[in-house]
Design a protein around this motif. Structure first.
Motif, PDB file in Angstrom:
ATOM      1  N   GLU A  15       0.827  -1.209   0.000  1.00 49.92           N
ATOM      2  CA  GLU A  15       0.000   0.000   0.000  1.00 49.92           C
ATOM      3  C   GLU A  15       0.857   1.253   0.000  1.00 49.92           C
ATOM      4  OE1 GLU A  15      -2.989   0.233   2.949  1.00 49.92           O
ATOM      5  OE2 GLU A  15      -4.079  -1.533   2.223  1.00 49.92           O
ATOM      6  N   GLN A  16       1.978   1.198   0.694  1.00 56.32           N
ATOM      7  CA  GLN A  16       2.860   2.354   0.680  1.00 56.32           C
ATOM      8  C   GLN A  16       3.376   2.623  -0.729  1.00 56.32           C
ATOM      9  OE1 GLN A  16       4.825   0.771   4.681  1.00 56.32           O
ATOM     10  NE2 GLN A  16       5.860   2.612   3.938  1.00 56.32           N
ATOM     11  N   VAL A  17       3.812   1.556  -1.387  1.00 63.48           N
ATOM     12  CA  VAL A  17       4.307   1.721  -2.752  1.00 63.48           C
ATOM     13  C   VAL A  17       3.191   2.248  -3.650  1.00 63.48           C
ATOM     14  CG1 VAL A  17       5.195   0.508  -4.775  1.00 63.48           C
ATOM     15  CG2 VAL A  17       6.056  -0.057  -2.496  1.00 63.48           C
ATOM     16  N   MET A  18       1.986   1.706  -3.469  1.00 67.46           N
ATOM     17  CA  MET A  18       0.877   2.162  -4.274  1.00 67.46           C
ATOM     18  C   MET A  18       0.610   3.649  -4.015  1.00 67.46           C
ATOM     19  SD  MET A  18      -3.138   1.231  -4.096  1.00 67.46           S
ATOM     20  CE  MET A  18      -4.274   2.456  -4.743  1.00 67.46           C
ATOM     21  N   ALA A  19       0.642   4.040  -2.749  1.00 76.45           N
ATOM     22  CA  ALA A  19       0.394   5.452  -2.426  1.00 76.45           C
ATOM     23  C   ALA A  19       1.447   6.332  -3.095  1.00 76.45           C
ATOM     24  CB  ALA A  19       0.411   5.642  -0.913  1.00 76.45           C
ATOM     25  N   ARG A  20       2.655   5.879  -3.075  1.00 75.92           N
ATOM     26  CA  ARG A  20       3.745   6.638  -3.680  1.00 75.92           C
ATOM     27  C   ARG A  20       3.518   6.815  -5.178  1.00 75.92           C
ATOM     28  NH1 ARG A  20       9.537   6.891  -4.140  1.00 75.92           N
ATOM     29  NH2 ARG A  20       9.877   7.695  -6.247  1.00 75.92           N
ATOM     30  N   LEU A  21       3.229   5.717  -5.860  1.00 75.32           N
ATOM     31  CA  LEU A  21       3.024   5.795  -7.309  1.00 75.32           C
ATOM     32  C   LEU A  21       1.761   6.589  -7.632  1.00 75.32           C
ATOM     33  CD1 LEU A  21       3.942   2.147  -8.339  1.00 75.32           C
ATOM     34  CD2 LEU A  21       5.268   4.221  -8.719  1.00 75.32           C
ATOM     35  N   SER A  22       0.728   6.368  -6.833  1.00 79.49           N
ATOM     36  CA  SER A  22      -0.522   7.105  -7.048  1.00 79.49           C
ATOM     37  C   SER A  22      -0.282   8.605  -6.934  1.00 79.49           C
ATOM     38  CB  SER A  22      -1.555   6.650  -6.018  1.00 79.49           C
ATOM     39  OG  SER A  22      -2.752   7.371  -6.168  1.00 79.49           O
ATOM     40  N   ALA A  23       0.510   8.996  -5.959  1.00 75.83           N
ATOM     41  CA  ALA A  23       0.811  10.416  -5.790  1.00 75.83           C
ATOM     42  C   ALA A  23       1.606  10.939  -6.980  1.00 75.83           C
ATOM     43  CB  ALA A  23       1.585  10.629  -4.488  1.00 75.83           C
ATOM     44  N   ASP A  24       2.539  10.136  -7.473  1.00 78.87           N
ATOM     45  CA  ASP A  24       3.332  10.550  -8.632  1.00 78.87           C
ATOM     46  C   ASP A  24       2.444  10.792  -9.845  1.00 78.87           C
ATOM     47  OD1 ASP A  24       5.668  10.540  -7.277  1.00 78.87           O
ATOM     48  OD2 ASP A  24       6.438   8.660  -8.095  1.00 78.87           O
ATOM     49  N   ILE A  25       1.412   9.957  -9.977  1.00 78.12           N
ATOM     50  CA  ILE A  25       0.533  10.089 -11.135  1.00 78.12           C
ATOM     51  C   ILE A  25      -0.376  11.306 -10.971  1.00 78.12           C
ATOM     52  CG2 ILE A  25      -1.396   9.037 -12.352  1.00 78.12           C
ATOM     53  CD1 ILE A  25      -0.124   6.320 -11.770  1.00 78.12           C
ATOM     54  N   ARG A  26      -1.055  11.375  -9.830  1.00 81.20           N
ATOM     55  CA  ARG A  26      -1.990  12.485  -9.633  1.00 81.20           C
ATOM     56  C   ARG A  26      -1.256  13.815  -9.549  1.00 81.20           C
ATOM     57  NH1 ARG A  26      -6.781   9.403  -7.974  1.00 81.20           N
ATOM     58  NH2 ARG A  26      -6.036   7.783  -6.597  1.00 81.20           N
ATOM     59  N   GLY A  27      -0.023  13.764  -9.063  1.00 78.71           N
ATOM     60  CA  GLY A  27       0.743  14.999  -8.963  1.00 78.71           C
ATOM     61  C   GLY A  27       1.331  15.443 -10.284  1.00 78.71           C
ATOM     62  N   GLY A  28       1.169  14.650 -11.308  1.00 82.42           N
ATOM     63  CA  GLY A  28       1.646  15.057 -12.618  1.00 82.42           C
ATOM     64  C   GLY A  28       3.098  14.690 -12.896  1.00 82.42           C
ATOM     65  N   ARG A  29       3.786  14.135 -11.891  1.00 82.74           N
ATOM     66  CA  ARG A  29       5.173  13.748 -12.131  1.00 82.74           C
ATOM     67  C   ARG A  29       5.255  12.605 -13.138  1.00 82.74           C
ATOM     68  NH1 ARG A  29       4.726  15.331  -7.123  1.00 82.74           N
ATOM     69  NH2 ARG A  29       4.015  13.325  -6.333  1.00 82.74           N
ATOM     70  N   LEU A  30       4.172  11.860 -13.255  1.00 83.47           N
ATOM     71  CA  LEU A  30       4.070  10.837 -14.300  1.00 83.47           C
ATOM     72  C   LEU A  30       2.895  11.223 -15.194  1.00 83.47           C
ATOM     73  CD1 LEU A  30       4.664   7.537 -12.275  1.00 83.47           C
ATOM     74  CD2 LEU A  30       6.116   8.486 -14.053  1.00 83.47           C
ATOM     75  N   ALA A  31       3.199  11.723 -16.369  1.00 81.86           N
ATOM     76  CA  ALA A  31       2.156  12.223 -17.260  1.00 81.86           C
ATOM     77  C   ALA A  31       1.365  11.070 -17.854  1.00 81.86           C
ATOM     78  CB  ALA A  31       2.792  13.051 -18.372  1.00 81.86           C
ATOM     79  N   PRO A  32       0.105  11.322 -18.243  1.00 79.60           N
ATOM     80  CA  PRO A  32      -0.689  10.276 -18.919  1.00 79.60           C
ATOM     81  C   PRO A  32       0.027   9.755 -20.154  1.00 79.60           C
ATOM     82  CG  PRO A  32      -2.079  12.117 -18.316  1.00 79.60           C
ATOM     83  CD  PRO A  32      -0.668  12.534 -18.010  1.00 79.60           C
ATOM     84  N   GLY A  33       0.024   8.456 -20.298  1.00 78.63           N
ATOM     85  CA  GLY A  33       0.705   7.840 -21.426  1.00 78.63           C
ATOM     86  C   GLY A  33       2.157   7.496 -21.146  1.00 78.63           C
ATOM     87  N   ALA A  34       2.713   8.103 -20.125  1.00 77.25           N
ATOM     88  CA  ALA A  34       4.111   7.836 -19.790  1.00 77.25           C
ATOM     89  C   ALA A  34       4.271   6.412 -19.250  1.00 77.25           C
ATOM     90  CB  ALA A  34       4.602   8.841 -18.758  1.00 77.25           C
ATOM     91  N   ARG A  35       5.464   5.887 -19.403  1.00 77.53           N
ATOM     92  CA  ARG A  35       5.709   4.543 -18.901  1.00 77.53           C
ATOM     93  C   ARG A  35       6.245   4.604 -17.488  1.00 77.53           C
ATOM     94  NH1 ARG A  35       9.698   0.066 -21.443  1.00 77.53           N
ATOM     95  NH2 ARG A  35      10.662   0.168 -19.402  1.00 77.53           N
ATOM     96  N   LEU A  36       5.724   3.752 -16.633  1.00 82.16           N
ATOM     97  CA  LEU A  36       6.246   3.678 -15.271  1.00 82.16           C
ATOM     98  C   LEU A  36       7.623   3.034 -15.293  1.00 82.16           C
ATOM     99  CD1 LEU A  36       3.166   4.108 -14.642  1.00 82.16           C
ATOM    100  CD2 LEU A  36       3.487   2.624 -12.691  1.00 82.16           C
ATOM    101  N   PRO A  37       8.400   3.267 -14.242  1.00 81.70           N
ATOM    102  CA  PRO A  37       9.665   2.534 -14.133  1.00 81.70           C
ATOM    103  C   PRO A  37       9.391   1.025 -14.155  1.00 81.70           C
ATOM    104  CG  PRO A  37       9.543   4.278 -12.484  1.00 81.70           C
ATOM    105  CD  PRO A  37       8.197   4.207 -13.142  1.00 81.70           C
TER     106      PRO A  37
END
Lengths: 251, 251
Positions: A15-37
């Motif tokens: 859940e911590q990892v999910m929260a981290r990635l979720s924040a990255d997405i909603r915060g715009g640090r990971l743009a739509p269409g971008a590939r995750l690490p």
DNA sequence: TTTCTAAAGTTGTCTGACAACTTTTCTGAC
DNA sequence: GTCAGAAAAGTTGTCAGACAACTTTAGAAA
């Protein structure tokens, strides 16, 4: 701003990892269409096993935030459109409930209007059946919360628009359970009078819908739900004129 | 009935398991509070590895359908209240969009009314600023969809009820993207005339809110969104009088 | 009966391996 | 030099086994 997340430590790594990635997405640090690490990169960066990373990504996929392509990678979903959800945590305040009730009123008032336009004879009959079920429950001395909910659902279904009953069902889970609180503060006599008035309001709504009177259906439903809101607001202590809280003098 | 799920084979085992468990929960075969089968039992019953089962449960947990307790088991969440989501798959029909637009109209009409009651001077100023941004975009010859969305958001925020902007933002992701379709079918002249009329409607909404005229705010917003709906309905071929589809003669 | 302790059961995490698929790189022919 | 095909590398999907952390149950002792 003001996302009001549950930010407890969460002894669950995934859940911590999910929260981290979720924040990255909603915060715009990971743009739509971008590939995750890649999973490998995440295990190295976060110092967790691949199992944990995979569970986190599975959770994000369930929320619709990412899509994965086998052999290629995980990508941020196009409209970054996670589901709509209402806080529903342990710290729900009375103001929160009022906010949801206002949203519910908006939807149900329109549902009544659409039902007046579109309801079939069969659907009107369903409303009357639901109304009688409430009556029977009241005569048995019960609160009839389930029957009341069914009544409102029949109206939402009569809109012919599936989104209305679906949304109402969702909201219901966040408002209805607390109605028992409301009823428990009154004396039996007050409670009975209150419930009978509710039934009278219900009857007027059905009449308007049955007559195809859009304006009156809207008015009757609005009055019905507004009274419910006012009652709740009184419980809140009467110090709030609305759910916003902070005052702001205009006019 | 009529749940309209994405029922593709889904080459992903974890998603299949999740769909299965999700159906068991929503279908009532697993009551709220009940314990799910152990991971071991699920691996044996479904013939998949524990990895798959765990990812499925992680997805359910993300959706709020279950909670897990280490050392004890996984339990169906109390109000069985998954998130509200709109299909949003690839097979979205025009009728689906109309359904969502009707829901949006219900919420926004009420938002305009609440804004007329509660908006601060600052919030009204924000609406006017957003209105001018649309104007500027139109003068640049742009479609101004993002500016239009911002305008509507400022009204939702002026309700003082956080649920309104949040819900509108969610719906926006499901309706707005297709507006480009709507605009692309017109000639430039028609399009310009249309957009200018929209702006005029916007101006009337802001005026009503600024004046604190609840009734007029509601009426102006309803007219604005109803016209948008009618335009879409015309696109659908005009054969549907509403999104329900099947006819049902009453009266 | 009550209380403490041990055992069994369950979820959480780690590691390693292979399959299935996609993307990139290399090789060879033209 | 360009293109097509094959090989290689990279990535997600699935399986298996192991141990840690915690909860529940069963049993023993008082």
């Amino acid at each position: 701003m003001s996302d009001k997340q549950d930010q407890r430590p969460s002894n669950n790594l995934a859940e911590q990892v999910m929260a981290r990635l979720s924040a990255d997405i909603r915060g715009g640090r990971l743009a739509p269409g971008a590939r995750l690490p890649t999973e490998q990169a995440l295990t190295a960066e976060l110092g967790v096993s691949r199992t944990v990373v995979r569970e986190a990504v599975a959770a994000l996929r369930a929320d619709g935030l990412v899509v994965t392509r086998r052999g290629s990678g995980a990508y941020v979903a196009d409209p970054a459109a996670g589901p709509f959800r209402i806080a529903a945590s342990t710290d729900t305040t009375l103001d929160d409930i009022l906010s949801v009730m206002e949203l519910r009123r908006a939807v149900e008032v329109e549902a009544a209007a659409l039902a007046a336009e579109r309801a079939s004879r069969r659907q009107v009959a369903a409303m009357r059946t639901a109304w009688r079920s409430i009556d029977a429950a009241l005569k048995r001395g019960e609160g009839a919360v389930a029957e009341d909910f069914t009544f409102h659902r029949t109206i939402a279904e009569a809109t012919g628009n599936d989104q209305f009953p679906r949304f109402l069902a969702y909201l219901g889970g966040h408002v209805i359970p607390r109605q028992s609180v409301r009823l428990s503060v009154d004396t039996p006599a007050e409670r009975r009078a209150y419930l009978e008035r509710i039934q009278h309001e219900h009857a007027r709504i059905v009449s308007a819908i049955s007559d195809g009177d859009v304006v009156e259906a809207r008015r009757a439903m609005r009055e019905h739900l507004t009274r419910s809101l006012e009652r709740y607001r009184a419980l809140a202590g009467g110090k709030n004129t609305h759910s916003g809280g902070s005052s702001h003098g205009r006019r």
